[in-house]
Design an enzyme around this catalytic site. Structure first.
Site, PDB file in Angstrom:
ATOM      1  N   ASP A  20      23.018  22.336 -53.984  1.00 31.88           N
ATOM      2  CA  ASP A  20      23.781  22.025 -55.180  1.00 31.88           C
ATOM      3  C   ASP A  20      22.827  22.079 -56.352  1.00 31.88           C
ATOM      4  OD1 ASP A  20      21.973  19.985 -54.012  1.00 31.88           O
ATOM      5  OD2 ASP A  20      22.799  18.488 -55.139  1.00 31.88           O
ATOM      6  N   THR A  39      14.039  17.674 -53.598  1.00 28.12           N
ATOM      7  CA  THR A  39      14.234  18.421 -54.709  1.00 28.12           C
ATOM      8  C   THR A  39      13.784  17.374 -55.972  1.00 28.12           C
ATOM      9  OG1 THR A  39      16.528  18.849 -53.751  1.00 28.12           O
ATOM     10  CG2 THR A  39      16.483  18.623 -56.116  1.00 28.12           C
TER      11      THR A  39
HETATM   12  N1  GLY Z   1      19.846  19.101 -53.047  1.00 25.52           N
HETATM   13  C1  GLY Z   1      18.977  20.196 -52.840  1.00 25.52           C
HETATM   14  C2  GLY Z   1      19.751  20.964 -51.812  1.00 25.52           C
HETATM   15  O1  GLY Z   1      20.617  20.675 -51.120  1.00 25.52           O
HETATM   16  O2  GLY Z   1      19.371  22.043 -51.672  1.00 25.52           O
END
Ligand code: GLY
Length: 364
Positions: A243, A212
């Site tokens: 998230d 990410t």
């Molecule tokens: N933080 C990125 C995900 O869990 O998709």
């Protein structure tokens, strides 16, 4: 990682480490002087600054530098953040976002992204978006052009298509190769709980990567905004949403306090509403770094048993990035595994990596 990164941890030593399961709160102490941006600038995940000198395969760029130049030109923080993260979405060698992002268990790339304007208190997001290279820009369009906040799957794709975003194949020869390797070895390495043991080979197969990108921007006048974008957990169950597109978890921004975002295991972050928790901690006076550590303590306190190792620590990593309305900034990670605990910064002093606070040392 360069020597300019001064790694710091909050560990009190091996005796305290032995008590991790019982009392993770013992591990972190706050109170350090917050670092402050030198004029308009931004912070983000380490991959938002990739000088990569001499690396033949990867592009050389700095998303935080690009975002800062847009801030200096007068763009809003949220727009500047989107221009920054778009650089990574367009990079086929960045395997955690956009083109070249690692796919789900069926070999299909599904992208998640969110944006938030801390001044107008508006946000936009897309989830499980297929075939569109720039989900952060589409999230910005959701915020600006619709009465909604979050579009998912087929509806998000149709929206992007209607706006003229071209449909492309997001799977590159390299990401397809790694996916095929995972598929051949799948078993204990997939995302279904209770599957029988199976063999595995490469680290990408054994530990599904998360790549990410987050950027939070500050315009030097108290306005904040940010963007978070990802291809999510590699080999995920189709339709899984992490998230990153969840406002309050992967991103939250409010001029009244600051902006925050996350990278790492999204499910664990959603459970503590991480970015919102951090912004609210800054609102009551915590430094950005202390606020990030507080959210991480909640993650480790609440972590379910199946996700803890023998000493009681989480088996996964999670990182937070935060800046407040005065331009102070900080970052904290559970382990800092992915980029040696570094995060990206750019301001009047230029783009660079700095060290974040680390909740747990890897050495036990
Ligand atoms: N933080 C990125 C995900 O869990 O998709």
């Amino acid at each position: 990682m360069s020597k300019q990164i001064e790694r710091r941890t909050f560990l009190h030593g091996s005796a305290a480490a032995a008590a991790a399961w019982a009392s993770p709160r013992l591990f972190a102490i706050g109170g350090r002087v917050a670092r402050k941006l030198d004029g308009p600038g931004c912070i983000g995940s380490a991959n938002a600054h990739l000088p990569k000198p001499g690396h033949p395969k990867q592009q050389s760029y700095s998303a935080v530098e690009t975002a800062t130049s847009r801030l200096r030109a007068g763009d809003r923080p949220v727009d500047s953040a989107v221009v920054g993260v778009t650089l990574l979405e367009d990079d086929p060698y960045e395997t955690g976002v956009g083109l070249g992002g690692l796919p789900n268990e069926e070999g299909v790339v599904e992208l998640d992204a969110s944006v938030m304007d801390g001044t107008e208190h508006r946000a936009g997001a897309v989830a499980a978006l297929r075939n569109i290279q720039n989900p952060a820009a589409v999230a910005l369009a959701v915020m600006r052009k619709t009465n909604h906040l979050l579009l998912v799957g087929e509806g998000a794709l149709r929206f992007a298509r209607d706006l003229g975003y071209p449909e492309v194949s997001l799977l590159t020869p390299e990401s397809r190769r790694v996916w095929l390797e995972w598929r051949a070895a799948r078993g204990a390495t997939d995302n279904w709980i209770g599957e029988p043991e199976g063999g595995s080979t490469s680290s990408a197969v054994k530990s599904p990567p998360l790549g990410t990108t987050h950027i939070s921007c500050w315009d030097g006048k108290g306005h904040v905004g940010g963007a978070t974008t990802t291809s999510g957990l590699a080999w995920k169950v189709p339709g899984r949403v992490g998230d990153s597109p969840v406002i309050g978890a992967g991103l939250f921004a409010d001029d009244g306090a600051g902006s925050a975002g996350s990278t790492g295991r999204g499910e664990s972050n959603i459970l503590v509403a991480g970015a919102h928790t951090i912004v609210e901690q800054m609102r009551i006076g915590k430094s950005p770094e202390e606020a990030c550590l507080e959210a991480l303590r909640r993650v480790t306190d609440q972590c379910e048993r199946r996700l803890r190792d023998a000493s009681g620590r989480p088996t996964f990593d999670l990182a937070y990035y935060a800046l407040n309305k005065d331009g102070e900034y900080g970052s904290a990670m559970i382990y800092g595994r992915y980029h040696n605990a570094a995060f990206a910064v750019c301001d009047g002093k230029g783009p660079r990596h700095e060290s974040g606070a680390v909740l747990f040392s890897e050495s036990k």
